[in-house]
Design an enzyme around this catalytic site. Structure first.
Site, PDB file in Angstrom:
ATOM      1  N   ARG A 130       0.887  -1.177   0.000  1.00 37.54           N
ATOM      2  CA  ARG A 130       0.000   0.000   0.000  1.00 37.54           C
ATOM      3  C   ARG A 130       0.919   1.219   0.000  1.00 37.54           C
ATOM      4  O   ARG A 130       1.688   1.415   0.937  1.00 37.54           O
ATOM      5  CB  ARG A 130      -0.929  -0.005   1.206  1.00 37.54           C
ATOM      6  N   HIS A 157      -6.892   0.864  -6.891  1.00 37.53           N
ATOM      7  CA  HIS A 157      -7.214   0.002  -5.748  1.00 37.53           C
ATOM      8  C   HIS A 157      -7.930  -1.248  -6.278  1.00 37.53           C
ATOM      9  O   HIS A 157      -9.128  -1.431  -6.084  1.00 37.53           O
ATOM     10  CB  HIS A 157      -8.106   0.770  -4.772  1.00 37.53           C
ATOM     11  N   GLN A 160     -10.161  -3.636  -4.036  1.00 33.11           N
ATOM     12  CA  GLN A 160     -11.442  -3.033  -3.670  1.00 33.11           C
ATOM     13  C   GLN A 160     -12.488  -3.262  -4.765  1.00 33.11           C
ATOM     14  O   GLN A 160     -13.604  -3.716  -4.498  1.00 33.11           O
ATOM     15  CB  GLN A 160     -11.240  -1.524  -3.474  1.00 33.11           C
ATOM     16  N   ASP A 252     -16.777   7.776  -2.601  1.00 28.25           N
ATOM     17  CA  ASP A 252     -15.544   7.598  -1.818  1.00 28.25           C
ATOM     18  C   ASP A 252     -15.296   8.930  -1.111  1.00 28.25           C
ATOM     19  O   ASP A 252     -15.955   9.936  -1.418  1.00 28.25           O
ATOM     20  CB  ASP A 252     -14.402   7.251  -2.802  1.00 28.25           C
ATOM     21  N   CYS A 292     -16.411   2.427  -0.500  1.00 30.17           N
ATOM     22  CA  CYS A 292     -15.276   1.543  -0.186  1.00 30.17           C
ATOM     23  C   CYS A 292     -14.968   1.528   1.307  1.00 30.17           C
ATOM     24  O   CYS A 292     -14.392   0.556   1.807  1.00 30.17           O
ATOM     25  CB  CYS A 292     -14.044   1.972  -0.970  1.00 30.17           C
ATOM     26  N   ARG A 320     -14.201  -8.221   0.627  1.00 32.20           N
ATOM     27  CA  ARG A 320     -12.757  -8.005   0.512  1.00 32.20           C
ATOM     28  C   ARG A 320     -12.029  -9.311   0.849  1.00 32.20           C
ATOM     29  O   ARG A 320     -11.058  -9.680   0.204  1.00 32.20           O
ATOM     30  CB  ARG A 320     -12.295  -6.884   1.456  1.00 32.20           C
TER      31      ARG A 320
HETATM   32  N1  NVA Z   1      -9.569   7.082  -2.072  1.00 32.99           N
HETATM   33  C1  NVA Z   1      -9.330   6.634  -0.728  1.00 32.99           C
HETATM   34  C2  NVA Z   1      -9.655   5.187  -0.610  1.00 32.99           C
HETATM   35  C3  NVA Z   1      -9.465   4.595   0.752  1.00 32.99           C
HETATM   36  C4  NVA Z   1      -9.762   3.124   0.780  1.00 32.99           C
HETATM   37  C5  NVA Z   1      -7.891   6.927  -0.343  1.00 32.99           C
HETATM   38  O1  NVA Z   1      -7.017   6.734  -1.185  1.00 32.99           O
HETATM   39  O2  NVA Z   1      -7.647   7.341   0.790  1.00 32.99           O
HETATM   40  N1   CP Z   2     -11.487   0.246   1.594  1.00 35.45           N
HETATM   41  C1   CP Z   2     -10.267   0.049   2.100  1.00 35.45           C
HETATM   42  O1   CP Z   2      -9.299  -0.219   1.393  1.00 35.45           O
HETATM   43  O2   CP Z   2     -10.206   0.123   3.451  1.00 35.45           O
HETATM   44  P1   CP Z   2      -8.870   0.253   4.285  1.00 35.45           P
HETATM   45  O3   CP Z   2      -8.229   1.567   3.911  1.00 35.45           O
HETATM   46  O4   CP Z   2      -9.317   0.222   5.718  1.00 35.45           O
HETATM   47  O5   CP Z   2      -7.952  -0.890   3.953  1.00 35.45           O
END
Ligand code: NVA
Ligand code: CP
Length: 347
Positions: A130, A157, A160, A252, A292, A320
């Site tokens: 990540r 992502h 997701q 989101d 998400c 997930r």
């Molecule tokens: N767009 C958000 C998704 C979190 C799962 C982010 O990148 O923070």
């Molecule tokens: N939706 C998602 O990826 O959640 P987290 O950021 O908690 O992993």
């Protein structure tokens, strides 16, 4: 009487070990990376979801599929769902997860990403990342002999989106021809949803404020996929028009991880894009609400919508686990250790 979706699932349960999509995906994907949904063919997206439904129905049959496999998760950003779904997923299939918190030490800072990859591949079977920069993931993949999985970058992502379309298949049976609307920031989650929806034949409409539209490279790829699948990708700046006749409305956060310094600037820009009861009323009465998570309640979505019977956000979160288990099985060759698949290979 069994619903159409239940009957389809029952048929899959009987024949999953002979499913040509799953068998072809298992052969092609073993040892590969998943940096982007664009790495996957339409048949492979379908195979992951089919296997996800199967693993969800019969988890016990997969409990030794990844015996002794080692996974490392290196996360530069916070996570609840992604991390826990990978950790519980591999643990319940016989493997082990090692979490490395990189939130205060971005990858590539202490040593090159290539050198990290050359170390990791000596110890573990799969690397889950990540990151902020998407290039961190592709660079790790280019230098690693073991699969690398994108667990969210600023650009995509994929895990997701796979779980989300699995939830839509559960709800609607098939997503081909479904009117899927995304409202909000056209970044990582939106990109992966566009690509996944296109590969599955869903009509994807995206409504973003001006200046926050999806990346042109993703739009181009998604439109090519959509053309091949007989569906369409629409980009709008009017959330009301985008919601009209939708089967699903997805949003989101307006401020993604790493963009916190833009919070004040973004708040008024994204306010007209809030998913509230008025916006949901433009969609079909049978429409579902999706997110998400984590949600900023009463910012991008109101409590009334996220807590309504139309909301399937926790089904998405649950999936997930199952979608990521399916992905791990395919990338790590785990089906070879599952009796119904190995019996089928001997026939
Ligand atoms: N767009 C958000 C998704 C979190 C799962 C982010 O990148 O923070
Ligand atoms: N939706 C998602 O990826 O959640 P987290 O950021 O908690 O992993």
């Amino acid at each position: 009487m069994a619903s159409k979706a239940t009957m389809e699932h029952t048929e899959q349960a009987i024949s999953v070990h002979k499913d040509p999509d799953i068998l072809a995906a298992a052969a092609r994907m073993a040892g590969e990376d998943l940096c982007s949904v664009a790495d996957l063919s339409s048949a492979e997206v379908r195979a992951i979801l089919k296997l996800g439904h199967e693993v969800k129905r019969n988890p016990r049959e997969y409990r030794h599929a990844l015996d002794a496999k080692q996974m490392v998760l290196m996360f530069e950003k916070a996570s609840l769902r992604t991390r826990l779904a990978f950790e519980t997923g591999i643990n319940t299939m016989g493997g082990n997860a090692i979490f490395v918190d990189q939130t205060n030490a971005p990858l590539g800072e202490r040593e090159t990403i290539a050198d990290v990859a050359r170390n990791l591949e000596r110890w573990v079977d799969v690397i889950v990342l990540r990151t902020y920069a998407h290039d961190t993931i592709t660079e790790m993949a280019a230098n690693s002999r073991v699969p690398v999985i994108n667990a969210l970058s600023d650009f995509e992502h994929p895990c997701q989106a796979l779980a989300d379309f699995m939830a839509l298949e559960e709800h609607f049976g098939s997503v081909a021809g479904l009117n899927f609307t995304y409202v909000g920031d056209g970044n990582n989650v939106c990109h992966s949803l566009m690509l996944t929806g296109a590969q599955l034949g869903a009509n994807v409409t995206v409504a973003t404020p001006r200046g926050y539209s999806p990346d042109i490279e993703i739009v181009t790829i998604a439109r090519e996929m959509a053309q091949a699948q007989g569906c369409e990708i629409r980009l709008l700046q009017d959330p009301q028009a985008a919601a009209e006749g939708a089967d699903a409305i997805y949003t989101d956060v307006c401020v993604s991880m790493g963009m916190e310094h833009e919070s004040t600037k973004r708040a008024p820009i994204f306010r007209p894009f809030q998913v509230n009861e008025a916006l949901m009323s433009k969609a079909k009465s049978s429409a579902v609400f999706m997110h998400c998570l984590p949600a900023r309640r009463n910012e991008e979505v109101t409590d009334a919508v996220i807590d309504s019977p139309q909301s399937i956000v926790f089904d998405q979160a649950e999936n997930r686990l199952h979608a990521q288990k399916a992905l791990m099985l395919l990338l790590l060759g785990g089906l070879a250790n599952v009796s119904k698949f190995s019996v089928s290979a001997e026939q």
